[in-house]
Design an enzyme around this catalytic site. Structure first.
Site, PDB file in Angstrom:
ATOM      1  N   SER A 117      82.016  67.641  56.452  1.00 16.31           N
ATOM      2  CA  SER A 117      80.938  68.618  55.700  1.00 16.31           C
ATOM      3  C   SER A 117      79.963  67.420  54.662  1.00 16.31           C
ATOM      4  O   SER A 117      80.402  66.238  54.548  1.00 16.31           O
ATOM      5  CB  SER A 117      81.678  69.532  54.756  1.00 16.31           C
ATOM      6  OG  SER A 117      82.477  68.665  53.552  1.00 16.31           O
ATOM      7  N   ASP A 118      78.738  67.829  54.114  1.00 14.82           N
ATOM      8  CA  ASP A 118      78.118  67.315  53.269  1.00 14.82           C
ATOM      9  C   ASP A 118      78.880  67.643  52.100  1.00 14.82           C
ATOM     10  O   ASP A 118      79.856  68.244  52.150  1.00 14.82           O
ATOM     11  CB  ASP A 118      76.843  67.857  53.220  1.00 14.82           C
ATOM     12  CG  ASP A 118      75.866  67.053  52.417  1.00 14.82           C
ATOM     13  OD1 ASP A 118      76.257  66.022  51.702  1.00 14.82           O
ATOM     14  OD2 ASP A 118      74.623  67.101  52.442  1.00 14.82           O
ATOM     15  N   TRP A 119      78.744  66.871  51.062  1.00 15.58           N
ATOM     16  CA  TRP A 119      79.543  66.753  49.704  1.00 15.58           C
ATOM     17  C   TRP A 119      79.415  68.356  49.152  1.00 15.58           C
ATOM     18  O   TRP A 119      78.357  68.501  48.838  1.00 15.58           O
ATOM     19  CB  TRP A 119      79.058  65.823  49.073  1.00 15.58           C
ATOM     20  CG  TRP A 119      80.014  64.488  49.088  1.00 15.58           C
ATOM     21  CD1 TRP A 119      80.419  63.668  47.864  1.00 15.58           C
ATOM     22  CD2 TRP A 119      80.307  63.938  50.224  1.00 15.58           C
ATOM     23  NE1 TRP A 119      81.301  62.834  48.421  1.00 15.58           N
ATOM     24  CE2 TRP A 119      81.241  62.744  49.942  1.00 15.58           C
ATOM     25  CE3 TRP A 119      80.018  64.038  51.343  1.00 15.58           C
ATOM     26  CZ2 TRP A 119      81.678  61.888  50.661  1.00 15.58           C
ATOM     27  CZ3 TRP A 119      80.464  63.063  52.591  1.00 15.58           C
ATOM     28  CH2 TRP A 119      81.208  62.081  52.162  1.00 15.58           C
TER      29      TRP A 119
END
Length: 851
Positions: free
Chosen positions: A232-234
């Site tokens: 995932s993105d952060w």
């Protein structure tokens, strides 16, 4: 933080480990340990590996007081080189630097589409064109992975705006999705197989990508046969079961928000989540660890900066090739370092002249190891001459949203440029020992403390204080502004007198890329030229914040100093100087305060009074050269009145030297625009459908992005895609087009017909003569770059697969389709400058899927 110690770089036996791991251990592997590391399982010899931000350079694990890095030109600048081999070299340098930062995974490159000039992260991507984006990304990934470092391609997919980026639902046709937005990722997966992929924040047609099974499983895994890890993105995970079922292998950062041990184990035991799903996700995480081990990063590595001169040389070469010459009437460029008769006077004016706009803002920004400003680069060039050319400077206009960083303005206690920072447990005025936590020398007054650590603080204790001090010596007698914005509280003192107060009066603002801080509070004081003044900023961390909705981390403070003036006064100074010189160089554009992750631009205008500045200068001096720095298009209302325009992007460490190289002809510009520059924002194809409206954005331009739109509606842009001038001239001829065995082989001759050496980018576009659907007039399908001496000729040979050259997405059949038809091969030096034309035909219509 250091990676968990390993005793060997030996590859993990994944099948064995999946048998041996307990369910709890498996679940723990599916989220990060912290902001930058995966979870280790020491019992089974599974190490932790480190990741690092990396689109513009490899930052490492620290925001506060980070180890300096080499900063590369921004993504749109890298793509403007149109040089595949050079971008591979750039990727290799990124890979080398990742290992010096102890990172086996680089979170980049970014290959989203520059759908609009207003996109906050447009500078970080490569192009409006999916093929150029895909080739640029592939080249960078290849270079990174040549160094055995993992490249994490991002953001998959349609992360093309910042407005409500975690919530916005991107609505688009299947055809636009396939032909424009998926295509760069498809190319990179086909050509270089990046070992990791990062999902985007947004939804697509109603479902967040990070839990979208149709995208992550049906397209990515089954159709593209992708076998790398998906993270995932952060903070871009939104569910537990749905994301795991879709194949979001790794939630980042840690500790987990959605894969908590008790809840996840319970879901498995209740048959809500299959243990096979857990195993499948674990398998990809372990594959990522195995790929990370190939970098052979030493145990307990200490982050270090790459000070090899060869790194600066490569950054300068990349920067030189990225710069685009957009206008050069009467050959006013290149400038001479020496005057032929008497002495020539040059004025350097503008808000970016003495500022180093190395990158855009957000996670792509970093602490550059060094920066060369345009003023320094130009000054160094003049000093190479015989001192018959003189330089003078004035500001002309302000650009900063907030007062500028003073890390290279203040003098520290050792008499060097810098700021002394002392951190304490207790506030100023505390009756007793304040308890010194740490003492640093900083090179920036933009201080973000999300990862500040002290062994004198209790775990999770984020309440502490800091005094930032330095000596300020004014260049002239005047009134000066002092100011600070913060996540916490801050007060600025000059010689112990309170000048700016962001403690007792605070107003919500957009400080920091998370937009959680205060508005900048300012105060001013009269100062004398050459006199020393003691500057002190007293800061309290987030728990001292007086407004609602404060941050949960330690926070930070930005403070700055600037001479107090008005636009009218600064423009008047610039006009008077311009009257007295032979030529004027205006260095203008944007900065990371205006073009950044976290927000989109409201319009295409250069902020402040830069446009008025240029308009007034050209009234008194016709010899004006404008150097624009921005990662995406800006409005240029004065363009017809200036003889020369150079587009220099955000140029990394070497930006000042590369600008000077081009201005003075030590490098003959060869960059080409990686996007179309519209005359006005209303001409942009996404104009009426950009930004979130009630949580949705409709990609109404469909496949007609960038030049595809301008050509389809016969609208002239300011500058077309692929455009760029040179100090020499080129001739293209002897085109030969042959098609057989599923490919088109193209060959042509390029001749340098001018008087200086240079490089030309040859662009290959394909046009279908009798399309059965509404298609763009033509589409870029490949390109080549050739360097030639004056009078020299050379051959460019390019081979393109017929299916890639001719296919469009058939939404009804859900397959790519190549029609039996006649096709034109259009060869040019920009999208609207076609020099040669050839033809080929296909004998049958066929469909296909995959990469």
């Amino acid at each position: 933080m250091s990676p968990i110690k390993t005793t060997s770089y030996k590859q993990l036996d994944i099948d064995f480990l999946i048998e041996e791991l307990t369910l709890s251990e498996k679940i723990s592997l599916l989220a990060g340990k912290d902001f930058w590391h995966t979870v280790p399982i020491p019992r089974l010899g599974i190490p932790s590996i480190r990741v690092s931000d990396g689109p513009n350079g490899v930052r490492g694990t620290k925001f506060f007081n980070s180890i300096p890095s080499n900063c590369f030109p921004c993504g749109t600048g890298l793509a403007a080189t149109f040089n595949k081999e050079l971008l591979v070299e750039a990727g290799e340098l990124m890979g080398k630097e990742a290992k010096m930062k102890g990172a086996s995974v680089i979170l980049g490159p970014t290959c989203n589409i520059v759908r609009s000039p207003l996109g906050g992260r447009s500078f970080e991507s490569y192009s409006e064109d999916p093929l150029l984006s895909g080739i640029a990304a592939s080249s960078i990934v290849k270079g990174i992975q040549n160094e055995k470092v993992v490249a994490c391609l991002k953001h998959f997919v349609c992360n093309d705006q910042e407005d409500e980026r975690k919530a916005v639902d991107t609505l688009l046709t299947d055809r636009a999705f396939r032909e424009i937005y998926l295509k760069p990722f498809q190319i990179a997966i086909r050509d270089v197989n990046p070992k990791a992929l990062m999902t985007s924040y947004n939804k697509i047609n109603g479902e967040h990508v990070s839990q979208n099974k149709a995208i992550l499983q049906d397209i990515l895994r089954k159709e593209f046969k992708y076998d790398g890890a998906v993270m995932s993105d952060w903070f871009g995970t939104y569910s537990t079961k749905e994301a795991l079922d879709a194949g979001l292998n790794l939630e980042m950062p840690g500790p987990t928000r959605f894969r908590q041990l008790v809840q996840a184990v319970h879901a498995v035991q209740a048959n809500q989540i299959s243990e096979e799903v857990i195993d499948d996700n674990v398998r990809y995480v372990l594959k990522l660890v195995n790929e990370g081990l190939k970098a052979e990063i030493p145990d307990d590595v200490i982050e270090s900066a790459n000070e090899d001169p060869a790194a600066g040389e490569l950054l300068r070469k990349v920067g030189d090739e990225s710069i685009v010459l957009l206008k050069n009437e009467n050959n006013i460029l290149p400038l001479s370092k020496t005057a032929i008769k008497g002495q020539e006077k040059i004025a350097v004016i503008g808000p970016n002249a003495k500022a180093a706009q190395d990158s855009g803002g957000g996670s792509a920004s970093l602490a550059a190891r060094y920066k060369i400003t345009p003023w320094e680069g130009i000054k160094n060039k003049i000093q190479e001459g015989n001192n018959t050319v003189s330089l003078q400077y004035t500001l002309g206009a302000f650009l900063d949203r907030n007062l500028p960083d003073v890390g290279d303005v203040l003098i520290d206690e050792e008499g060097e440029k810098g700021i002394n920072a002392r951190f304490y447990k207790h506030p100023p005025g505390y009756k007793g020992d304040r308890l010194l936590l740490a003492n640093y020398k900083l090179n920036t007054s933009k201080v973000f403390l999300s990862d500040f650590k002290s062994d004198k603080l209790e775990t999770n204790d984020i309440l502490f204080y800091a005094d930032f001090t330095g000596t300020f010596i004014p260049d002239e007698t005047a009134e000066y502004e002092f100011g600070a914005s913060c996540l916490g509280t801050a007060q600025v003192f000059v010689d112990d007198v309170l000048i700016a107060d962001n403690k007792t009066k605070q107003t919500k603002g957009d400080a920091f890329f998370l937009g959680m801080g205060t508005r900048e509070e300012r105060g001013s004081v009269q100062l004398e030229k050459g006199k020393s003044y003691n500057v002190r900023v007293e800061f309290g961390t987030a728990p001292t914040y007086t407004l609602e909705g404060g941050p949960v981390e330690a926070g930070g403070v930005y403070f700055g100093i600037r001479i107090k003036s008005t636009p009218e006064v600064e423009i008047k100074k610039a006009v008077e100087l311009s009257k007295s010189v032979d030529k004027v160089i205006v260095v203008a554009g944007l900065s990371k305060e205006w073009e950044s992750e976290g927000f989109d631009r409201p319009d295409m205008d250069i902020p402040g009074f830069t446009n008025q500045l240029i308009e007034e200068i050209v009234k008194v001096n016709p010899n004006v050269i404008v150097v624009n720095q921005s990662g995406s298009p800006v409005a240029l209302p004065w363009l017809d009145k200036v003889p020369a325009l150079v587009h220099a992007w955000y140029g990394g460490n070497e930006l000042g030297n590369t600008i000077a190289d081009v201005l003075f002809g030590d490098y003959n510009p060869s960059g080409k625009l990686s996007m179309t520059f519209p005359k006005r924002i209303q001409d942009s194809p996404s104009y009426i459908n950009f930004g979130s409206t009630n949580g949705q954005v409709w990609y109404g331009e469909d496949v007609f992005v960038g030049y595809r739109y301008f050509e389809k509606v016969d609208l002239k842009p300011l500058f077309p895609f692929g455009y760029g001038l040179s100090y020499t001239t080129f001739e293209l001829d002897n085109l030969v087009v042959e098609s057989f065995d599923g490919s088109i082989d193209i060959q042509l001759q390029v001749t340098n017909t001018g008087k200086v050496a240079g490089a030309e980018v040859v662009q290959i576009y394909i046009e279908q003569e009798n399309p059965s659907i509404n298609r763009p007039v033509k589409e870029l399908k490949d390109f080549g770059k050739i360097n030639l001496a004056p009078g020299e000729s050379g051959l460019i040979k390019i081979s393109i697969s017929i299916k890639e050259a001719t296919s469009y997405w058939n939404g009804l059949k859900k397959q790519w389709q190549s029609d039996k038809d006649d096709y034109k091969v259009l060869v040019g030096t920009s999208s609207d400058d076609i020099k040669l034309e050839g033809k080929f035909s296909t004998s049958k219509t066929f469909n296909w899927v995959g990469v």
